[in-house]
Design an enzyme around this catalytic site. Structure first.
Site, PDB file in Angstrom:
ATOM      1  CG  ASP A  36      -1.679   1.151   1.320  1.00  0.00           C
ATOM      2  OD1 ASP A  36      -2.476   1.389   0.393  1.00  0.00           O
ATOM      3  OD2 ASP A  36      -1.847   1.893   2.388  1.00  0.00           O
ATOM      4  CG  ASP A  39       1.664  -0.020   5.077  1.00  0.00           C
ATOM      5  OD1 ASP A  39       1.792  -0.031   3.811  1.00  0.00           O
ATOM      6  OD2 ASP A  39       0.805   0.482   5.630  1.00  0.00           O
ATOM      7  CE1 TYR A  86      -5.825   4.430   1.891  1.00  0.00           C
ATOM      8  CE2 TYR A  86      -5.102   2.339   3.156  1.00  0.00           C
ATOM      9  CZ  TYR A  86      -4.838   3.514   2.304  1.00  0.00           C
ATOM     10  OH  TYR A  86      -3.484   3.889   2.204  1.00  0.00           O
ATOM     11  CD  GLU A 125       2.995   5.823   4.762  1.00  0.00           C
ATOM     12  OE1 GLU A 125       3.303   4.460   4.980  1.00  0.00           O
ATOM     13  OE2 GLU A 125       2.289   6.401   5.671  1.00  0.00           O
TER      14      GLU A 125
END
Length: 465
Positions: free
Chosen positions: A76, A79, A222, A430
């Site tokens: 994703d 991670d 999500y 990220e």
């Protein structure tokens, strides 16, 4: 890193870049190619074509609840969980861009790479669709995964798989997966007829499953507020693929039934309403759809309702603000290419994408431009070459990541344009599959504008530079 991989990476990233003609201040072709490389860095499973020298085969024992093979797909973000909903949404945005701007991918020599890019999740989605009314939507335990800092190749934790079915429906994830497969079927029709047919078969089955067994999927990450927009988008792409007017009629009815006239928070993995509005206008020519689409995009313009940073980024949310701006830039460019507020939407999109590429004096794309991020919150690129250990000390170290995560768009700055290139700051730094998807299609749209001689607009004098 082997010598072969060094040569391959150099040829992929540094050589063979064809700068398109025109006046754009950035090498869009380089950005497009590096975005494709980012997704290759996210690949899980058997890496039969590996251009990322620090990556290898990983998660080879991902299995469903009855032992089904669930190897493959994209990790994703920084991670190693495989979340099906944002993966499908990202695949849709990339595939839509290849569909709309195929000429650009051909002219830059990147079509084959782009098709390989989306084949990876599409093959995984086929595995996840284990029966007519059953779809695996997640592999990995987020809590266990987020407690681990290291290479995906070294993971030893349990990776449970979650699914939706007739008893536990998930219309949004099933419909989005269907849409990704349907667009993929269109794209592969001339490249791989058998694969194209298989994608269409799965896409139709998943659309019917999503529509027949309605409900929000039980994902704890999500999540989405509703599923009407995903159902409508799937019906529209089925109409594009089949030209069966029944699908268009169904989509128009869904538009009414699920109140998709409203202005939504954003165009994102959880909200497809702006995509529905612009596609309905493109396919029907009805001004009501265009008006609602303009109502959404206009809210993002400098004179709209959203705040801007001092240097010109439209600021929707502190978590991944560049992703929100890139997604709306993508959808605005698609609308502009179909004669919706063409000049205003193109200027808005160019300013947003150029902010990301370096207009403020720094790039937010790893491995591209001036002063790009060097410490993205991303496990595998933060690790030294194996067999050196990799653990939480690599998360905390102040040095740049040993490996460059080429093409990754990071989350972005705060409302004051303040950005710290710090690995621990996952909100700002990220990278994620859904961050790059709309961004990549916006880049493809700008490549076409550059090819066609579009002059990049001057900065808006009303926004402090």
């Amino acid at each position: 890193m082997t010598g072969i991989n060094r040569i391959f990476l150099l040829s992929a990233v540094c050589l063979g870049i064809v700068q398109a003609t025109g006046q754009a201040p950035y090498n869009y072709t380089e950005v497009l190619q590096k975005s494709i490389l980012f997704y290759e860095a996210q690949q899980s499973g058997y890496l039969y074509k590996n251009r990322i020298p620090y990556r290898g085969d990983s998660a080879l024992y991902d299995r469903g609840q009855r032992g089904e093979d669930l190897v493959g797909g994209w990790y994703d973000a920084g991670d190693h969980v495989k979340f099906g909903f944002p993966m499908a949404a990202a695949t849709i945005n990339i595939a839509w861009g290849i569909y709309e701007y195929k000429d650009v991918y051909i002219e830059t020599g990147l079509l084959e790479e782009a098709l390989d890019q989306i084949r990876w999740p599409l093959e995984y989605f086929i595995k996840c669709h284990t029966s007519q009314n059953e779809l695996y939507y997640q592999v990995g335990d987020p809590s266990a995964d987020h407690g681990y800092w290291g290479r995906p190749e070294d993971m030893t934790m349990e990776r449970p798989a979650m699914k939706v079915d007739e008893e536990t429906p998930g219309s949004e994830v099933a419909a989005d997966t269907a849409t990704a497969m349907i667009i993929g079927s269109i794209l592969f029709a001339d490249e791989d007829e058998e694969f194209s047919a298989l994608l269409m078969e799965h896409g139709i089955e998943l659309y019917n499953f999503a529509n027949t067994y309605r409900g929000n999927y039980p994902g704890t990450h999500y999540d989405a507020n509703d599923y009407g927009d995903e159902l409508t988008l799937a019906a529209l792409w089925l109409y594009i693929a089949s030209e069966d007017p029944a699908y268009l009629a169904e989509a128009e009815q869904f538009y009414i039934d699920f109140n998709q006239k409203k202005r939504v928070y954003s165009y994102s993995w959880g909200s497809k309403t702006p995509a529905v509005q612009v596609l309905l206008y493109i396919l029907t020519g009805k001004s009501g759809y265009r008006d609602k689409f303009e109502n959404y995009v206009n809210g993002w313009l400098p004179e709209g309702s959203l705040p801007y940073t001092p240097k010109g980024l439209v600021y929707r949310n502190e978590w991944g603000p560049l992703r929100y701006a890139a997604n709306t830039a993508m959808i605005a460019l698609l609308g502009a290419d179909h004669d919706i507020s063409t000049d205003a939407y193109r200027q808005f999109a160019i300013r947003q994408i150029h902010y990301m590429l370096g207009d403020t004096g720094r790039s937010y794309v790893v491995g591209f431009g001036e002063n790009p991020p060097q410490r993205p919150h991303h496990r595998s690129s933060s690790c030294n070459d194996a067999p050196a250990p990799c653990n939480w000390s690599d998360h905390r170290k102040p040095e740049p990541n040993p490996h460059i995560l080429y093409g990754a768009l990071v989350g972005g700055p705060d409302i004051n344009d303040t950005y710290a290139d710090v690995r621990q700051d996952y909100r700002a730094n990220e990278a994620s599959c859904d961050y790059n998807a709309g961004f990549q299609t916006a880049i493809a749209a700008l490549l076409r504008l550059e090819r066609d001689g579009y002059w990049s607009p001057e900065p808006d004098p009303e926004i402090d530079q």
